[in-house]
Structure formats: C-alpha cells, structure tokens
Design a protein around this motif. Sequence first.
Motif, PDB file in Angstrom:
ATOM      1  N   ARG A  76      -3.733   3.882  -2.133  1.00  0.00           N
ATOM      2  CA  ARG A  76      -4.289   4.459  -0.901  1.00  0.00           C
ATOM      3  C   ARG A  76      -5.550   3.688  -0.478  1.00  0.00           C
ATOM      4  O   ARG A  76      -5.709   3.326   0.675  1.00  0.00           O
ATOM      5  N   LYS A  77      -6.449   3.424  -1.430  1.00  0.00           N
ATOM      6  CA  LYS A  77      -7.680   2.693  -1.114  1.00  0.00           C
ATOM      7  C   LYS A  77      -7.385   1.299  -0.550  1.00  0.00           C
ATOM      8  O   LYS A  77      -8.119   0.807   0.299  1.00  0.00           O
ATOM      9  N   ARG A  78      -6.327   0.691  -1.051  1.00  0.00           N
ATOM     10  CA  ARG A  78      -5.978  -0.676  -0.643  1.00  0.00           C
ATOM     11  C   ARG A  78      -4.993  -0.701   0.528  1.00  0.00           C
ATOM     12  O   ARG A  78      -4.537  -1.761   0.913  1.00  0.00           O
ATOM     13  N   ASN A  79      -4.681   0.475   1.082  1.00  0.00           N
ATOM     14  CA  ASN A  79      -3.725   0.595   2.198  1.00  0.00           C
ATOM     15  C   ASN A  79      -2.374  -0.028   1.869  1.00  0.00           C
ATOM     16  O   ASN A  79      -1.774  -0.716   2.699  1.00  0.00           O
ATOM     17  N   LEU A  80      -1.902   0.224   0.646  1.00  0.00           N
ATOM     18  CA  LEU A  80      -0.610  -0.295   0.214  1.00  0.00           C
ATOM     19  C   LEU A  80       0.473   0.764   0.389  1.00  0.00           C
ATOM     20  O   LEU A  80       0.247   1.942   0.091  1.00  0.00           O
ATOM     21  N   ALA A  81       1.642   0.341   0.843  1.00  0.00           N
ATOM     22  CA  ALA A  81       2.814   1.219   0.841  1.00  0.00           C
ATOM     23  C   ALA A  81       3.326   1.270  -0.597  1.00  0.00           C
ATOM     24  O   ALA A  81       3.313   0.256  -1.303  1.00  0.00           O
ATOM     25  N   VAL A  82       3.766   2.441  -1.030  1.00  0.00           N
ATOM     26  CA  VAL A  82       4.214   2.635  -2.414  1.00  0.00           C
ATOM     27  C   VAL A  82       5.725   2.835  -2.457  1.00  0.00           C
ATOM     28  O   VAL A  82       6.271   3.665  -1.727  1.00  0.00           O
ATOM     29  N   LEU A  83       6.376   2.081  -3.341  1.00  0.00           N
ATOM     30  CA  LEU A  83       7.785   2.305  -3.650  1.00  0.00           C
ATOM     31  C   LEU A  83       7.829   2.800  -5.093  1.00  0.00           C
ATOM     32  O   LEU A  83       7.610   2.035  -6.032  1.00  0.00           O
ATOM     33  N   PRO A  84       8.071   4.103  -5.295  1.00  0.00           N
ATOM     34  CA  PRO A  84       8.032   4.682  -6.641  1.00  0.00           C
ATOM     35  C   PRO A  84       9.364   4.522  -7.394  1.00  0.00           C
ATOM     36  O   PRO A  84      10.128   5.474  -7.545  1.00  0.00           O
ATOM     37  N   SER A  85       9.621   3.325  -7.884  1.00  0.00           N
ATOM     38  CA  SER A  85      10.841   3.086  -8.655  1.00  0.00           C
ATOM     39  C   SER A  85      10.806   3.786 -10.007  1.00  0.00           C
ATOM     40  O   SER A  85      11.843   4.103 -10.571  1.00  0.00           O
ATOM     41  N   CYS A  86       9.622   4.017 -10.531  1.00  0.00           N
ATOM     42  CA  CYS A  86       9.446   4.696 -11.810  1.00  0.00           C
ATOM     43  C   CYS A  86       9.798   6.178 -11.669  1.00  0.00           C
ATOM     44  O   CYS A  86       9.236   6.872 -10.814  1.00  0.00           O
ATOM     45  N   PRO A  87      10.718   6.683 -12.490  1.00  0.00           N
ATOM     46  CA  PRO A  87      11.089   8.107 -12.406  1.00  0.00           C
ATOM     47  C   PRO A  87       9.899   9.048 -12.607  1.00  0.00           C
ATOM     48  O   PRO A  87       9.817  10.085 -11.957  1.00  0.00           O
ATOM     49  N   TYR A  88       8.968   8.687 -13.486  1.00  0.00           N
ATOM     50  CA  TYR A  88       7.813   9.557 -13.709  1.00  0.00           C
ATOM     51  C   TYR A  88       6.941   9.627 -12.454  1.00  0.00           C
ATOM     52  O   TYR A  88       6.531  10.718 -12.044  1.00  0.00           O
ATOM     53  N   ILE A  89       6.664   8.492 -11.841  1.00  0.00           N
ATOM     54  CA  ILE A  89       5.837   8.472 -10.631  1.00  0.00           C
ATOM     55  C   ILE A  89       6.524   9.253  -9.511  1.00  0.00           C
ATOM     56  O   ILE A  89       5.878  10.029  -8.798  1.00  0.00           O
ATOM     57  N   ARG A  90       7.835   9.071  -9.364  1.00  0.00           N
ATOM     58  CA  ARG A  90       8.590   9.833  -8.343  1.00  0.00           C
ATOM     59  C   ARG A  90       8.430  11.319  -8.565  1.00  0.00           C
ATOM     60  O   ARG A  90       8.148  12.084  -7.637  1.00  0.00           O
ATOM     61  N   PRO A  97       2.745  16.621  -3.339  1.00  0.00           N
ATOM     62  CA  PRO A  97       3.242  16.106  -2.056  1.00  0.00           C
ATOM     63  C   PRO A  97       2.173  15.468  -1.176  1.00  0.00           C
ATOM     64  O   PRO A  97       2.513  14.752  -0.230  1.00  0.00           O
ATOM     65  N   GLU A  98       0.902  15.683  -1.499  1.00  0.00           N
ATOM     66  CA  GLU A  98      -0.161  15.038  -0.719  1.00  0.00           C
ATOM     67  C   GLU A  98      -0.147  13.517  -0.892  1.00  0.00           C
ATOM     68  O   GLU A  98      -0.815  12.801  -0.141  1.00  0.00           O
ATOM     69  N   TYR A  99       0.653  13.020  -1.835  1.00  0.00           N
ATOM     70  CA  TYR A  99       0.787  11.575  -2.043  1.00  0.00           C
ATOM     71  C   TYR A  99       2.057  11.006  -1.401  1.00  0.00           C
ATOM     72  O   TYR A  99       2.242   9.799  -1.372  1.00  0.00           O
ATOM     73  N   ALA A 100       2.925  11.861  -0.883  1.00  0.00           N
ATOM     74  CA  ALA A 100       4.209  11.397  -0.313  1.00  0.00           C
ATOM     75  C   ALA A 100       4.013  10.460   0.870  1.00  0.00           C
ATOM     76  O   ALA A 100       4.850   9.589   1.119  1.00  0.00           O
ATOM     77  N   ASP A 101       2.899  10.614   1.588  1.00  0.00           N
ATOM     78  CA  ASP A 101       2.656   9.751   2.743  1.00  0.00           C
ATOM     79  C   ASP A 101       2.471   8.280   2.363  1.00  0.00           C
ATOM     80  O   ASP A 101       2.584   7.404   3.217  1.00  0.00           O
ATOM     81  N   LEU A 102       2.230   7.996   1.091  1.00  0.00           N
ATOM     82  CA  LEU A 102       2.106   6.607   0.649  1.00  0.00           C
ATOM     83  C   LEU A 102       3.447   5.881   0.669  1.00  0.00           C
ATOM     84  O   LEU A 102       3.501   4.660   0.762  1.00  0.00           O
ATOM     85  N   VAL A 103       4.526   6.651   0.560  1.00  0.00           N
ATOM     86  CA  VAL A 103       5.877   6.084   0.591  1.00  0.00           C
ATOM     87  C   VAL A 103       6.288   5.974   2.054  1.00  0.00           C
ATOM     88  O   VAL A 103       6.202   6.958   2.793  1.00  0.00           O
ATOM     89  N   PRO A 104       6.720   4.792   2.497  1.00  0.00           N
ATOM     90  CA  PRO A 104       7.096   4.641   3.913  1.00  0.00           C
ATOM     91  C   PRO A 104       8.141   5.674   4.327  1.00  0.00           C
ATOM     92  O   PRO A 104       9.064   5.975   3.575  1.00  0.00           O
ATOM     93  N   ASP A 105       7.967   6.215   5.548  1.00  0.00           N
ATOM     94  CA  ASP A 105       8.885   7.245   6.080  1.00  0.00           C
ATOM     95  C   ASP A 105      10.345   6.880   5.876  1.00  0.00           C
ATOM     96  O   ASP A 105      11.137   7.688   5.405  1.00  0.00           O
ATOM     97  N   GLY A 106      10.710   5.667   6.222  1.00  0.00           N
ATOM     98  CA  GLY A 106      12.098   5.235   6.151  1.00  0.00           C
ATOM     99  C   GLY A 106      12.632   5.050   4.741  1.00  0.00           C
ATOM    100  O   GLY A 106      13.830   4.834   4.566  1.00  0.00           O
ATOM    101  N   ARG A 107      11.770   5.151   3.730  1.00  0.00           N
ATOM    102  CA  ARG A 107      12.194   4.945   2.341  1.00  0.00           C
ATOM    103  C   ARG A 107      12.128   6.225   1.508  1.00  0.00           C
ATOM    104  O   ARG A 107      12.578   6.246   0.367  1.00  0.00           O
ATOM    105  N   ARG A 108      11.556   7.294   2.049  1.00  0.00           N
ATOM    106  CA  ARG A 108      11.357   8.514   1.250  1.00  0.00           C
ATOM    107  C   ARG A 108      12.661   9.103   0.736  1.00  0.00           C
ATOM    108  O   ARG A 108      12.749   9.518  -0.420  1.00  0.00           O
TER     109      ARG A 108
END
Length: 113
Positions: A76-90, A97-108
């Motif tokens: 978030r600090k670095r303005n990076l889009a997140v792809l949570p491939s890790c099952p734990y992070i997902r 859910p306050e972190y869901a916005d880090l994942v691009p809308d089209g990839r959620r």
Amino acid sequence: MAVADAAGDAADADPVVTDNPAESRYELHLGGELAGSVRYHLRGQQITLIHTEVDPRFQGAGLATHLARYSLDDARKRNLAVLPSCPYIRSWIRKHPEYADLVPDGRRAEFGL
C-alpha cells in the motif's frame, strides 16, 4: 510479544519484519533468528505474494499474521497492486477485507476475493 519454547533468546523478542529485495522476500526475525518469510515477485507496480512460511519452531505464535500485514501495508505504501498467489495471504485478505482494494478489481474473482 513472547513466543513460547522458541530457540534461544528469541523467546522474549519482538518480531521484526523487513524487506529483503535481494532475496525477493519479506523476512521476520525473532531475536536475530530468521523465523519466517513471504516470498514475492515484483514486476513494475505489481507484487505477487507467492508463499508464506514460518519455521516450525516458531509456529503457533501468530507470526504469519505479522508477515501478511507487513507485506500488504508495504505494498500500500509503495502503491503496488497485489496478486495474492499465496493461499495464506488470500485467506488473510478474506478475513481483513480492508486490504482487498490492493488486488486489482479485474483480478479479485480469480483469487476468490
């Protein structure tokens, strides 16, 4: 935060999480020992969080939560889009859910978010 039955001085240490870009991972140290990490792949303004691991000697102390929160807060600090491939992070994002916005809308949907 104390960790019961962890090795050496780590039992009374606070967890310290840092980014180790040379190894492409966030590292959690406890009492100077590497206790866990999140491997990632950084490409442009997108970070793929690949795998979270906590050393068995340190499991059960909530350290994976520290790693997840740090890696997502850093993205978030670095303005990076997140792809949570890790099952734990997902799973962690689903519970926070306050972190869901880090994942691009089209990839959620791809990640069940």
